[in-house]
Structures are given as structure tokens and as C-alpha cells.
Design an enzyme around this catalytic site. Structure first.
Site, PDB file in Angstrom:
ATOM      1  CD1 TRP A 176      -0.147  -1.611   3.069  1.00 53.22           C
ATOM      2  CD2 TRP A 176       0.660   0.468   3.282  1.00 53.22           C
ATOM      3  NE1 TRP A 176       0.676  -1.599   4.165  1.00 53.22           N
ATOM      4  CE2 TRP A 176       1.183  -0.338   4.330  1.00 53.22           C
ATOM      5  CE3 TRP A 176       1.029   1.815   3.224  1.00 53.22           C
ATOM      6  CZ2 TRP A 176       2.048   0.159   5.297  1.00 53.22           C
ATOM      7  CZ3 TRP A 176       1.898   2.312   4.193  1.00 53.22           C
ATOM      8  CH2 TRP A 176       2.396   1.489   5.206  1.00 53.22           C
ATOM      9  CG  ASN A 177       5.122   1.225   0.676  1.00 54.08           C
ATOM     10  OD1 ASN A 177       4.781   0.516  -0.260  1.00 54.08           O
ATOM     11  ND2 ASN A 177       6.337   1.199   1.178  1.00 54.08           N
ATOM     12  CE  LYS A 185      -3.225  -9.415  -2.418  1.00 56.45           C
ATOM     13  NZ  LYS A 185      -3.636  -8.176  -1.732  1.00 56.45           N
ATOM     14  N   PRO A 186      -3.315  -5.764  -5.684  1.00 58.80           N
ATOM     15  CG  PRO A 186      -4.715  -3.926  -6.042  1.00 58.80           C
ATOM     16  CD  PRO A 186      -4.458  -5.341  -6.496  1.00 58.80           C
ATOM     17  CB  ALA A 187      -2.075  -3.387  -0.225  1.00 57.92           C
ATOM     18  N   GLY A 196       6.817  -6.355  -0.524  1.00 63.59           N
ATOM     19  CA  GLY A 196       6.147  -6.361   0.775  1.00 63.59           C
ATOM     20  C   GLY A 196       7.115  -6.825   1.841  1.00 63.59           C
ATOM     21  CB  SER A 197       6.513  -8.009   5.243  1.00 69.32           C
ATOM     22  OG  SER A 197       5.613  -9.058   4.964  1.00 69.32           O
ATOM     23  CD  GLU A 249      12.752  -4.945  -5.344  1.00 68.84           C
ATOM     24  OE1 GLU A 249      13.429  -4.679  -4.330  1.00 68.84           O
ATOM     25  OE2 GLU A 249      13.221  -4.942  -6.491  1.00 68.84           O
ATOM     26  CG  LEU A 250      11.430  -9.630   0.208  1.00 70.69           C
ATOM     27  CD1 LEU A 250      12.003 -10.961   0.653  1.00 70.69           C
ATOM     28  CD2 LEU A 250       9.929  -9.754  -0.038  1.00 70.69           C
ATOM     29  CB  CYS A 279      11.041  -1.113   1.806  1.00 73.34           C
ATOM     30  SG  CYS A 279      10.848  -0.757   0.075  1.00 73.34           S
ATOM     31  CD  GLU A 332      10.859  -2.524   6.731  1.00 70.54           C
ATOM     32  OE1 GLU A 332      10.327  -3.644   6.775  1.00 70.54           O
ATOM     33  OE2 GLU A 332      11.093  -1.932   5.666  1.00 70.54           O
TER      34      GLU A 332
HETATM   35  P1  ADP Z   1       2.695  -4.775   4.933  1.00 75.86           P
HETATM   36  O1  ADP Z   1       2.984  -5.222   6.327  1.00 75.86           O
HETATM   37  O2  ADP Z   1       3.490  -3.639   4.469  1.00 75.86           O
HETATM   38  O3  ADP Z   1       1.238  -4.651   4.622  1.00 75.86           O
HETATM   39  P2  ADP Z   1       2.688  -7.332   3.655  1.00 75.86           P
HETATM   40  O4  ADP Z   1       3.855  -8.109   3.197  1.00 75.86           O
HETATM   41  O5  ADP Z   1       1.850  -7.897   4.749  1.00 75.86           O
HETATM   42  O6  ADP Z   1       3.278  -5.923   4.017  1.00 75.86           O
HETATM   43  O7  ADP Z   1       1.714  -7.005   2.444  1.00 75.86           O
HETATM   44  C1  ADP Z   1       2.143  -6.745   1.151  1.00 75.86           C
HETATM   45  C2  ADP Z   1       1.183  -7.416   0.197  1.00 75.86           C
HETATM   46  O8  ADP Z   1       1.171  -8.805   0.457  1.00 75.86           O
HETATM   47  C3  ADP Z   1      -0.273  -6.970   0.314  1.00 75.86           C
HETATM   48  O9  ADP Z   1      -0.837  -6.947  -0.983  1.00 75.86           O
HETATM   49  C4  ADP Z   1      -0.894  -8.056   1.149  1.00 75.86           C
HETATM   50  O10 ADP Z   1      -2.284  -8.195   0.926  1.00 75.86           O
HETATM   51  C5  ADP Z   1      -0.158  -9.271   0.640  1.00 75.86           C
HETATM   52  N1  ADP Z   1      -0.109 -10.419   1.581  1.00 75.86           N
HETATM   53  C6  ADP Z   1      -0.091 -10.402   2.920  1.00 75.86           C
HETATM   54  N2  ADP Z   1      -0.021 -11.658   3.418  1.00 75.86           N
HETATM   55  C7  ADP Z   1       0.026 -12.494   2.339  1.00 75.86           C
HETATM   56  C8  ADP Z   1       0.121 -13.933   2.180  1.00 75.86           C
HETATM   57  N3  ADP Z   1       0.209 -14.751   3.197  1.00 75.86           N
HETATM   58  N4  ADP Z   1       0.134 -14.415   0.906  1.00 75.86           N
HETATM   59  C9  ADP Z   1       0.080 -13.587  -0.150  1.00 75.86           C
HETATM   60  N5  ADP Z   1      -0.016 -12.253  -0.053  1.00 75.86           N
HETATM   61  C10 ADP Z   1      -0.026 -11.701   1.170  1.00 75.86           C
END
Ligand code: ADP
Length: 475
Positions: free
Chosen positions: A149-150, A173-175, A227-228, A249-250, A283, A378
């Protein structure tokens, strides 16, 4: 949403049904609108259509694909103001930053429209007289992306543009927090002539389902995730079963280092830009500041003045430089890290207070030590922990003492030190005397547990191409 003049940008919004996803404004908590909560079946259908559409797209010439992408780029630029407003409304960042992100996001489309025409193969000198050896580069097929989402626009275009330029189809699939920007840029892609089935946005509150579906599908050849680190690990494990290509990209834990020979005013300016952009929710944001003894007091004093001048508020209002955090969890995390640090002896030099709603004051902590959780984790919020250091060797050890390796920054005017430190930092990116370094022309990405692969630059399109070796025999 009334302020959006090009209403077609909102065409993916739907009625408030039982299942629709409510999108809220983090500055006010108000619901902005609803988007579909796609079922597994609907996502599977989108994947099948993307697989079909890719075949025709790959048959077009790179030049034809480039022309469509350039139209898409132009439409983003023409709709900059509306896109920026949608972004600030759903994400919270100040409008000036959102306008900047539209330009940054669009720049990847322009860049890869050009790079797509240069995906050269090779002819290789043959060791056998009756053979000729060559390589061609072909699109991997269907690329799927999961985005955070950032950066609601740039994280989509940075993946979609190289994928489409290479001849892939793309499904993202966006956040769930920021789907409106994703749908808006996709709508402009359709208006530019990109077929709907070729570029699909799917939205769901069941991210786990979407992740499993993407990773296990035989119709998808590539996963690109931002994402994370935790979710990245899950997606890599899931992708192992179908041996899928992945780009990741983590997370990051960027050190920002100020040496005793640095231009302190420049370092302060870079520190504010690097730390407080998007309220610290990127990030590559500076996560921990290491300042050398001789300049520690001067840096902290000047940095404090600059941070006190930041303006917290609703990103749509003029002069606001710090918006809200994305959600309540983000705020709780910031509070937990500050409490932990102060209990261990850190001092609040500036800020430190909850401002109600999702707002948190930009904060500087001093007397921080390297072992505190606020340095190890982080933060993803507007908190700057400052650590004092004395010698360069122990500094490098501390800077590299993390599982992460995305961005790093340091300030120095000594050319010997500049090369020594830039080479010693275990990071994918190093900003020397610069606090904000992202650009479409440079390879963005991490080492260690910050990721795999690069986005942007000439390398960015490699992630969406396979190299095929052709041996022409019997000559
Ligand atoms: P943040 O903590 O910054 O939201 P996330 O890694 O949780 O970072 O989220 C980044 C993206 O990954 C979002 O689109 C979120 O919906 C998706 N996401 C979160 N958990 C999962 C999962 N277990 N499998 C696939 N996608 C996921």
C-alpha cells in the site's frame, strides 16, 4: 472522491454489498468507496484470460507494444492531479508526494517502452564449423504481482511496464488498503489500448488465497512481490512446488551514517527526506542514524530543528508534510518501539506523542544503542533513532549487522572513505551524500533477506524474459 474530475478513473468502484471491500481514508477514517472482493473462481478466470491474451500480445512487435505503453504513460501524466488525489485519499501521503509518485510511477512505463525494443539476443562464435549458435529472448508468459500500500501506483507500474514491454500478460493483486490507485492506472492502460484481459487487477481481502493461487498456478510463470520479508518467504516456499521464477522486494533496515567530515546541513536535509517521506513508511526510509562523535551534537541539534518544522495533518491540505500512518497496527508498532527504547535509556529529543486518529508526531530519539529493537526492526513510521559511533570499522560492522540489505546512506566528503564504505556496506543500494535515490534508470533491489532481482534500469526487464538458445546444425 467528489474532487476527481475524470470519473472513468473510478469505474472499478462498486456498490456497498456484503462482500465488497471498503476503502478508507487514513486521515479521517471515512469510507471513500468500495471495490469488489473477488472470489477464487473470479481470480482463476482472470488468470486464464491473461494466459490466452498473452499469446496475441507476444506476437506483436516490440515497437507496437512500445507505442501502446507510451500512450499509457501520456495518460498517466495527463491525469496526474486526479491520480495524486486518489492516492492521498486512500494512502494518506501529502499531495505533493502523491504528485511525485505519479511522475515516478509513469517514468517506469516510459522507460520500459524504450527498453522493450532492446531485448537483444546474441550470436555466439561456434566451436563446430557446421553449426551456428544464437540466443533469443522471449517473454516468460503470465506474470503475477502482489503489491503493498505504500506506493500504490509505482509498485504496480514498476512491474507491469517491464512485463508488458517484454510481451507478458500481467495480473496484480494490490494491497486491500489502496486498490483505487491500482484500478485507476489500469483503467488508463485500457484507454491506451492495452486489452483488459492482458492487464488485470484483482482485489480480495483473502491475500493468502490469492498468494496460494498465484504461486501454484501452472498458467503463471512468474511472481513479483513487494512487501514484508515474512510474506516473501511464504511466497517463495509456495512457488517452489511449481518451480516458478520469483522477484522479491522485501523489507529493509537502512542505516543513515554521518561521518565527522560530512556537510552537516546537507546530511540534515537528506535525513529529513529519507526518514520522513510517506511518514517513514517506505522500505528504503532511513531506519537508524549513526552519527560520529565529533559531529553528533551539531547534527542532532540541526536535525531536531528541521523535524520540528514538519507539518502533520491531512495530506490534502496545503503545507502538510507528514500524513497519517496507514492503519492502527502501524501506530501500535511505533508506540511499542518507542516505549521499548525509552525503557532501555533512549531519550525523546523531539516529538514522541500520539496525535489522535492515525497520526503520530515525527520523532527523534537520542542515546539509542545498536541492540535496541527500534534499531533491529523495520520501524515503518516517523521515528528517527540516533546512535553515536566513534570508529569506521565498528560502524561498518553495526551497519551490516542485520538480515536486511536494501538501501543504505552515508555522508562524507573524503573520497577514500567514500569508496571504502560504499564497497563495505552489504546493501543493494548506497546513497552517498543523497537521501533519496530511487529513479527508473537505476537498478532497485536488495541483497540478503531484502530480496531477489532488480526493478527499473536495463536489468528490470530481464525478470520477465527467458533466454532461449538456438543451435542451427547441418550447415
Ligand atoms: P505490509 O505489512 O506492508 O502490509 P505485507 O507483506 O503484509 O506488508 O503485504 C504486502 C502485500 O502482500 C499486500 O498486498 C498483502 O495483501 C499481501 N499479503 C499479505 N499476506 C500475504 C500472504 N500470506 N500471501 C500472499 N499475499 C499476502
Amino acid at each position: 472522491m467528489e474532487q476527481i474530475t475524470n470519473r472513468s478513473l473510478l469505474s472499478a468502484m462498486c456498490e456497498n454489498t456484503n462482500t465488497a471491500i471498503a476503502v478508507d481514508n487514513p486521515a479521517t477514517g471515512d469510507v471513500l468507496g468500495y471495490v469488489p472482493n473477488h472470489s477464487q473462481q473470479e481470480i482463476e478466470n482472470a488468470v486464464s484470460k491473461a494466459s490466452e491474451a498473452q499469446k496475441a500480445w507476444a506476437k506483436q512487435t516490440a515497437k507496437q507494444r512500445s507505442e501502446v505503453l507510451i500512450r499509457w504513460f501520456n495518460l498517466l501524466m495527463e491525469n496526474q492531479e486526479d491520480l495524486a488525489r486518489i492516492m492521498t485519499l486512500e494512502q494518506g501521503k501529502p499531495l505533493a508526494e502523491s504528485r511525485g509518485e505519479v511522475v515516478y510511477g509513469a517514468s517506469f512505463i516510459q522507460w520500459f517502452a524504450e527498453e522493450g525494443k532492446r531485448t537483444y539476443g546474441e550470436t555466439i562464435p561456434t566451436p563446430m564449423a557446421d553449426r551456428r549458435i544464437m540466443t533469443i529472448r522471449q517473454p516468460v508468459g503470465v506474470a503475477a504481482a502482489i503489491t503493498p500500500w505504500n506506493f500504490p501506483i509505482a509498485m504496480i507500474t514498476r512491474k507491469a511496464a517491464p512485463a508488458l514491454a517484454a510481451g507478458c500478460s500481467f495480473i496484480a493483486k494490490p494491497a486491500a488498503q489502496t486498490p483505487l490507485s491500482a484500478y485507476a492506472v489500469a483503467e488508463l492502460a485500457y484507454q491506451a489500448g492495452i486489452p483488459r484481459d492482458l492487464l488485470a487487477i484483482v482485489t480480495t481481502t483473502d491475500a493468502v488465497m490469492a498468494g496460494e493461487l498465484f504461486c501454484s498456478s501452472d498458467q503463471i510463470q512468474k511472481i513479483s512481490f513487494t512487501g514484508s520479508t515474512n510474506v516473501g518467504r511464504i511466497l517463495m516456499k509456495q512457488s517452489a512446488e511449481s518451480v516458478k521464477r520469483v522477484s522479491m522486494e522485501l523489507g529493509g533496515n537502512a542505516p543513515f551514517i554521518v561521518f565527522d567530515d560530512a556537510d552537516i546541513d546537507a546530511a540534515v536535509k537528506g535525513a529529513v527526506a529519507s526518514k520522513f517521506r510517506n511518514a517513514g513508511q517506505t522500505c528504503v526510509c532511513a531506519n537508524r542514524f549513526y552519527v560520529q562523535d565529533a559531529v553528533y551534537d551539531e547534527f542532532v541539534e540541526k536535525f531536531s530543528e528541521a523535524v520540528k518544522a514538519l507539518n502533520i495533518g491531512n495530506g490534502l491540505e496545503d503545507g502538510v508534510t507528514i500524513g497519517p500512518l496507514i492503519d492502527d497496527n502501524a501506530k501500535s508498532k511505533v508506540q511499542r518501539l518507542i516505549t521499548g527504547a525509552t525503557e532501555q535509556g533512549a531519550k525523546v529529543a523531539v516529538g514522541g506523542k500520539d496525535q489522535g486518529g492515525r497520526f503520530f508526531e515525527p520523532t527523534i530519539l537520542t542515546d539509542v544503542t545498536h541492540d535496541m529493537a527500534i534499531v533491529q526492526e523495520e520501524i515503518f513510521g516517523p521515528i528517527a533513532p540516533v546512535i553515536r559511533f566513534s570508529d569506521d570499522n565498528s560502524l561498518v560492522q553495526m551497519a551490516n549487522d542485520t538480515i536486511y540489505g536494501l538501501a543504505s546512506y552515508f555522508y562524507s566528503k573524503d573520497i577514500n572513505r567514500i569508496f571504502a564504505i560504499a564497497e563495505a556496506l552489504d546493501y543493494g543500494m548506497v546513497g552517498v551524500n543523497e537521501g533519496v535515490i530511487s529513479t527508473e534508470v537505476a537498478p532497485f533491489g536488495g541483497v540478503k533477506q531484502s530480496g531477489i532481482g532488480r526493478e527499473g534500469a536495463k536489468q528490470g526487464i530481464d525478470e520477465y524474459l527467458n533466454t532461449k538458445y538456438i543451435c542451427l546444425g547441418g550447415l
